[in-house]
Design a protein around this motif. Sequence first.
Motif, mmCIF file in Angstrom:
data_model
loop_
_atom_site.group_PDB
_atom_site.id
_atom_site.type_symbol
_atom_site.label_atom_id
_atom_site.label_comp_id
_atom_site.label_asym_id
_atom_site.label_seq_id
_atom_site.Cartn_x
_atom_site.Cartn_y
_atom_site.Cartn_z
ATOM 1 N N LEU A 108 37.798 47.400 46.133
ATOM 2 C CA LEU A 108 38.653 46.844 45.790
ATOM 3 C C LEU A 108 38.346 45.677 44.630
ATOM 4 O O LEU A 108 36.920 44.458 44.867
ATOM 5 N N ASP B 89 34.717 41.040 39.719
ATOM 6 C CA ASP B 89 35.567 42.306 37.891
ATOM 7 C C ASP B 89 33.792 42.640 37.835
ATOM 8 O O ASP B 89 33.711 43.564 37.616
ATOM 9 N N LYS C 63 45.611 38.507 43.803
ATOM 10 C CA LYS C 63 46.813 38.709 43.089
ATOM 11 C C LYS C 63 47.642 38.972 43.902
ATOM 12 O O LYS C 63 49.386 39.096 43.382
ATOM 13 N N HIS C 64 47.714 40.027 44.822
ATOM 14 C CA HIS C 64 48.389 40.907 45.575
ATOM 15 C C HIS C 64 48.394 40.718 46.478
ATOM 16 O O HIS C 64 48.907 41.339 47.239
ATOM 17 N N SER D 74 39.591 39.883 41.533
ATOM 18 C CA SER D 74 40.864 39.624 40.791
ATOM 19 C C SER D 74 42.332 39.743 41.654
ATOM 20 O O SER D 74 43.107 39.678 41.644
ATOM 21 N N ASP D 75 42.452 41.731 42.044
ATOM 22 C CA ASP D 75 43.415 42.341 42.667
ATOM 23 C C ASP D 75 43.913 42.096 43.695
ATOM 24 O O ASP D 75 44.797 41.702 44.102
ATOM 25 N N ILE E 274 46.259 49.310 45.278
ATOM 26 C CA ILE E 274 45.204 48.872 44.090
ATOM 27 C C ILE E 274 43.965 48.999 44.014
ATOM 28 O O ILE E 274 43.071 48.088 43.185
ATOM 29 N N LYS F 108 40.254 51.768 44.008
ATOM 30 C CA LYS F 108 40.037 52.187 42.582
ATOM 31 C C LYS F 108 38.467 53.335 43.143
ATOM 32 O O LYS F 108 37.873 53.154 44.552
#
Length: 416
Positions: free
Chosen positions: A389, A363, A396-397, A392-393, A414, A416
Amino acid sequence: MITSNFIDLIQVYKQDCESVYNSWFIDNNTRLKAFRTIRRGVINTINSIKNNTFGTDFKGSPLEFVLNCITEQKQVFMGAAHPFYWKPKLRIPDIYENESNKRIFGEFLENCLSTNSEDKIIREIIKLDNYNIKGLGPAVANILYFLHPTVIPPFNTAIVNGFNALFNEKKKLGSWPDYLSMRETILKVNEDFISYLSKDLGAFCGLLFDIGIGKIAIAENWETALTFEKKKLEAVVKKRHEEIEKDLKQENEHLRMQFLLTEIGNSLGYDVFVANNDRNKSMDGKSLSFLTISNLPDLNLNADVNKTVSLIDVIWLKKNTNQIECAFEIEKSTSIYSGILRLSDLAASLGDRRYNFFLVAPDSREKEIIAQLTRPSLRDKDYVSFKYLLFSDLYKHCDSICKFGCDYNILFKICK
């Protein structure tokens, strides 16, 4: 400054016909033969670990041959094999029945054998220490000495005792940090008195050994002031250690993300390829080589492009085909732009459709990624669309993607 007393001490050491210097160090035939034999033994040890023939005990293993060759050097190395004896009740050293630790030890030996870089060797030592393998301490330095005698000093109780007596220190036998601190002092003092000793650290460590066993006595009024600032040296050692620790942490995070993307790719039904220089890496007892395909399929690329593509961190391909679906560059600390170029080269060379490729980053680097992706030269490419990507995403997923995803399009939820 170390006074002329130290030079006198060296002279006493060198003039004693029974000292380590005369009975072992300058016996060139015995020494040179040992270096060659031990090096071959280390290679055999590495290969046996790779081929799963190493065994579950020190006895009968190729490591026993290596340590026998070392202990045959007598005096300084007389007890070098003891730390490697398998002690079942204590479960130490834990490199015989624990397959993960055995592999780590083999990789350590291979990496140290294949480099002449002092920094890389120290890096491998710190990396090994971080694994906290029970019973596997600085005794390994006796093996490394025969691979790199000018940068790695041998290490045992007598040498530590001699060092502590000579420099008024309190270094501990089983501590890698204490060994590395000792090593810095040994290198510096040896450099200052190289004309009296040798570039090979065996000469100086022989002196420490003879002091440690009481063969050479140090007067009660012995002065131990050094020719350099002690605090400055300790600061250098600490800074180097911190930098290596930081690099290792970044490497581990990069590798963990490769495993995560490999797990997701396999769950979505893809063949997964990881960069050639990472394929043999392992984490938590798992090896990427067992989870990924061994070679990148023939993509009809020229040699230079193919070499570049083979270094892309993770590539997903349709099962049992040479059709690439997704590619990922993990940008933990390296240049983001270089990763983009590798992905761009791949997409441009394939040229059969528009590809969606991903940058994967912590991040904290999101702003850097955005800055790179908004470059005019990267806009409106008809053969590739770049997305990113965040770590953290993905963490998490990951489970949800593996459970509910059908193909790489799930990542659009997820990214961007």
